[in-house]
Design a protein around this motif. Structure first.
Motif, PDB file in Angstrom:
ATOM      1  N   SER A 287       1.092   7.898   3.523  1.00 48.94           N
ATOM      2  CA  SER A 287       2.093   8.557   2.677  1.00 48.94           C
ATOM      3  C   SER A 287       3.077   9.301   3.575  1.00 48.94           C
ATOM      4  CB  SER A 287       1.426   9.510   1.695  1.00 48.94           C
ATOM      5  OG  SER A 287       0.481  10.298   2.344  1.00 48.94           O
TER       6      SER A 287
ATOM      7  N   GLN B  96       5.099   3.829 -10.485  1.00 45.42           N
ATOM      8  CA  GLN B  96       3.674   4.133 -10.286  1.00 45.42           C
ATOM      9  C   GLN B  96       2.913   4.245 -11.594  1.00 45.42           C
ATOM     10  OE1 GLN B  96       3.189   7.521  -7.801  1.00 45.42           O
ATOM     11  NE2 GLN B  96       4.013   6.477  -6.018  1.00 45.42           N
TER      12      GLN B  96
ATOM     13  N   ASP C  26       6.340  -0.362  -7.148  1.00 47.89           N
ATOM     14  CA  ASP C  26       6.078   0.892  -6.438  1.00 47.89           C
ATOM     15  C   ASP C  26       4.689   1.424  -6.817  1.00 47.89           C
ATOM     16  OD1 ASP C  26       6.154   3.252  -5.115  1.00 47.89           O
ATOM     17  OD2 ASP C  26       7.863   4.089  -6.197  1.00 47.89           O
ATOM     18  N   GLU C  27       3.671   0.983  -6.085  1.00 49.47           N
ATOM     19  CA  GLU C  27       2.274   1.348  -6.352  1.00 49.47           C
ATOM     20  C   GLU C  27       1.935   1.275  -7.842  1.00 49.47           C
ATOM     21  OE1 GLU C  27       0.680   4.715  -4.321  1.00 49.47           O
ATOM     22  OE2 GLU C  27       2.376   4.825  -2.949  1.00 49.47           O
TER      23      GLU C  27
ATOM     24  N   SER D 160      -1.763   2.227  -8.904  1.00 48.61           N
ATOM     25  CA  SER D 160      -2.444   3.383  -8.316  1.00 48.61           C
ATOM     26  C   SER D 160      -3.001   4.349  -9.357  1.00 48.61           C
ATOM     27  CB  SER D 160      -1.502   4.121  -7.370  1.00 48.61           C
ATOM     28  OG  SER D 160      -0.362   4.540  -8.083  1.00 48.61           O
TER      29      SER D 160
ATOM     30  N   THR E 264       2.354  -0.080  -1.293  1.00 49.09           N
ATOM     31  CA  THR E 264       0.968   0.337  -1.555  1.00 49.09           C
ATOM     32  C   THR E 264       0.404   1.064  -0.340  1.00 49.09           C
ATOM     33  OG1 THR E 264      -1.231  -0.438  -2.175  1.00 49.09           O
ATOM     34  CG2 THR E 264       0.042  -1.900  -0.776  1.00 49.09           C
ATOM     35  N   HIS E 265      -0.670   1.848  -0.560  1.00 48.56           N
ATOM     36  CA  HIS E 265      -1.388   2.391   0.592  1.00 48.56           C
ATOM     37  C   HIS E 265      -2.810   1.847   0.619  1.00 48.56           C
ATOM     38  CE1 HIS E 265      -1.676   5.628  -2.562  1.00 48.56           C
ATOM     39  NE2 HIS E 265      -2.883   5.157  -2.480  1.00 48.56           N
ATOM     40  N   ASP E 266      -3.037   0.811  -0.223  1.00 49.50           N
ATOM     41  CA  ASP E 266      -4.354   0.190  -0.347  1.00 49.50           C
ATOM     42  C   ASP E 266      -4.343  -1.112   0.474  1.00 49.50           C
ATOM     43  OD1 ASP E 266      -6.512  -1.332  -1.166  1.00 49.50           O
ATOM     44  OD2 ASP E 266      -6.406  -0.662  -3.254  1.00 49.50           O
TER      45      ASP E 266
END
Lengths: 266, 259
Positions: B42, B83, B159-160, B163, B192-194
């Motif tokens: 992030s 999101q 955008d995510e 999440s 994503t951050h996954d």
């Protein structure tokens, strides 16, 4: 077996709610009856000065007299029209002003201190000026009803506009929506609950404005009845006006609540 | 000429106290029909970059071009999914999905029919007259997908979007979005951050380093992983190999930035 038990406990739960509601209604009606009974008794037995505080049966008889000679109906309808126009126009005008402020961030920043000053000023103090400027007529009384509610409506509705979830606005923007579409599709509908609740507050405020306006103009209406009763020391007349105002404002408040249920479905 | 050209994008944020360099010199070409993931910790400017591509934000320097045309404002060819669903609570499901068509003045009977068909595909036709508050989180995000697809965008920016959902719903929705986009031959950009989600869904993964955000490395996902659905991909042996590689790279990035 299990479903039967569940049904039974659910029925108990519903019965409990019903019982509580009945108890609530009972005491509401009881307080009403007790208040008027006590008032009547206190007046008749001279516990309180009947010249000053009158009592319910006297007020009731006066109302029948006034209804019979037709004067009450005129006073009530005049005041009612003034109040309804006052609070509808006040809310409408306040919402329009809030829209202009929302449209221009710079303008809202410039006007901010003036709004704060105007809001804290006692608007009824403007009464004499309004009456001289617009003449002693319905117009100036309605203007009083508007003046008293418009600034607070502007402030409250503008704050609601500002606090709309920014991601709703982002949704509109991703579809290339312009400022006008953003307002129409998101900002206004999202603020609808706030506008309705200012409508509720404005019902009360407009009554203040209109009654004070009628005090000053002293021609017709419930405010005139109060000031006239005061001058000739007929407090039964003053109290009759107050009781009618109480009933009418309760009716108006309920009408707004009904409107709220109709308009806000989600 | 690539479908989407991202050319030397840099972006700075200003406040009274600070000037932050959020993105620095990002360049990337994306072909039609590709599924690209932006992966990173992030604060690496992924969402900022997505807003720039969507035309919501003007970059400080650089340019983005879709099919050779420079993007300066939101375009009907680009769809954006947030999101959370952000469905309007005062509109019914049907009215919500028709929002984009109304705003772009494309609401006609053909497009309306297309939108209703999309709702049907997602199993949402029988709730079209309900309000969003009556639906579960997964259903609401599916409605948001229909709302995005209704205007027939060629490029989708995600955008995510998964999440805020619980794990099971997320896995199901990944499959659904993957298949829908493949069927409609859409180009997609997923933020994503996954790591798992990025591998399971995309053709290429762009790894960002943080402060200022710039491209660290681009990973190609193997052909065998690309051809299968996200849920199956998660169980493939190639999946864990790539996962380990990206995991290591991300950890090194974090160590570097904490020094």
């Amino acid at each position: 077996m299990k479903t039967k038990a569940v049904n039974e406990s659910h029925a108990n739960f519903l019965a409990q709610i019903k019982k509580e509601k009945r108890l609530m209604r009972f005491w509401q009606i009881m307080i009403f009856i007790l208040f008027f009974a006590l008032w009547e008794l206190a007046g008749r037995l001279n516990w309180i000065d009947p010249l000053l505080f009158s009592f319910p049966s006297k007020i009731w008889n006066l109302m029948l007299d006034k209804l019979a000679d037709g004067s009450l109906l005129i006073h009530v309808s005049v005041t009612l029209i003034e109040t309804i126009l006052g609070f509808i126009l006040g809310t409408l005008l306040g919402t329009i002003l809030a829209t202009i402020l929302w449209w221009s961030r710079l303008l809202s920043k410039i006007l901010d201190p003036y709004l704060v000053v105007l809001n804290s000023m006692p608007k009824v103090a403007l009464g004499p000026i309004i009456i001289v400027a617009l003449g002693p007529s319905y117009g100036s009384i309605i203007a009083m009803g508007i003046t008293i509610s418009v600034i607070i409506t502007t402030i409250v509705v503008y704050t609601a506009f500002r606090e709309v979830e920014p991601n709703y606005i982002k949704v509109v923007k991703t579809f290339g929506g312009n400022k006008q579409q953003t307002f129409k599709e998101v900002v206004l509908p999202a603020s609808f609950p706030t506008i309705i609740s200012t409508l509720k507050v404005n019902v009360g405020l407009s009554w203040v404005g209109v009654i004070v306006g009628e005090f000053l103009v002293s021609k017709q209406g419930l405010g005139y009845m109060i000031i006239y009763g005061f001058q000739v020391f007929n407090f039964t007349l003053v109290l009759l006006s107050l009781v009618i105002i109480a009933v009418l404002s309760a009716v108006m408040y309920n009408a707004v609540e009904w409107l709220e249920r109709k308009l806000i479905k989600h | 000429m690539a479908f989407l050209e991202i050319d030397q994008i840099s972006h700075d944020y200003f406040t009274k106290e600070t000037a932050t360099n959020a993105i620095k010199g990002v360049s990337l070409n994306i072909d039609e029909g590709e599924f690209i993931s932006f992966l990173g910790p992030s604060g690496c400017g992924k969402t900022t970059l997505l807003s720039i591509i969507a035309g919501l934000l003007a970059p400080t320097t650089g340019k983005v071009a879709l099919k050779g045309k420079k993007i300066t404002e939101p375009d009907t060819q680009i769809g954006y999914m947030l999101q959370q669903d952000y469905l309007f609570p005062w509109k019914t499901i049907e009215e919500n999905t028709l929002l984009g068509l109304r705003l772009t003045k494309q609401l006609n009977s053909d497009n309306k029919e297309y939108t209703l068909a999309l709702l049907d595909q997602m199993g949402l036709l029988d709730v079209k007259d309900s309000y969003p508050s009556q639906l579960s989180g997964g259903m609401r995000q599916r409605v948001a997908l229909v709302r995005t697809l209704a205007t027939k965008p060629e490029l989708l920016l995600l955008d995510e979007p998964f999440s805020a959902l619980d794990y099971q719903t997320k896995l199901k929705l990944e499959d659904l979005v993957f298949e829908t986009l493949k069927n409609h031959k859409k180009t997609a950009l997923l933020v994503t951050h996954d790591i798992g989600e990025a591998i399971a869904m995309s053709d290429r993964i762009v790894l960002f380093s943080t402060r200022p955000g710039k491209i660290q490395r681009v990973f190609d996902v193997s052909e065998s992983l690309r051809s299968i659905k996200p849920f199956q991909a998660r169980n493939d042996s190639d999946f864990s190999i790539l996962f380990q590689t990206i995991w290591k790279e991300l950890n090194e990035l974090e160590n570097k930035s904490s020094q």
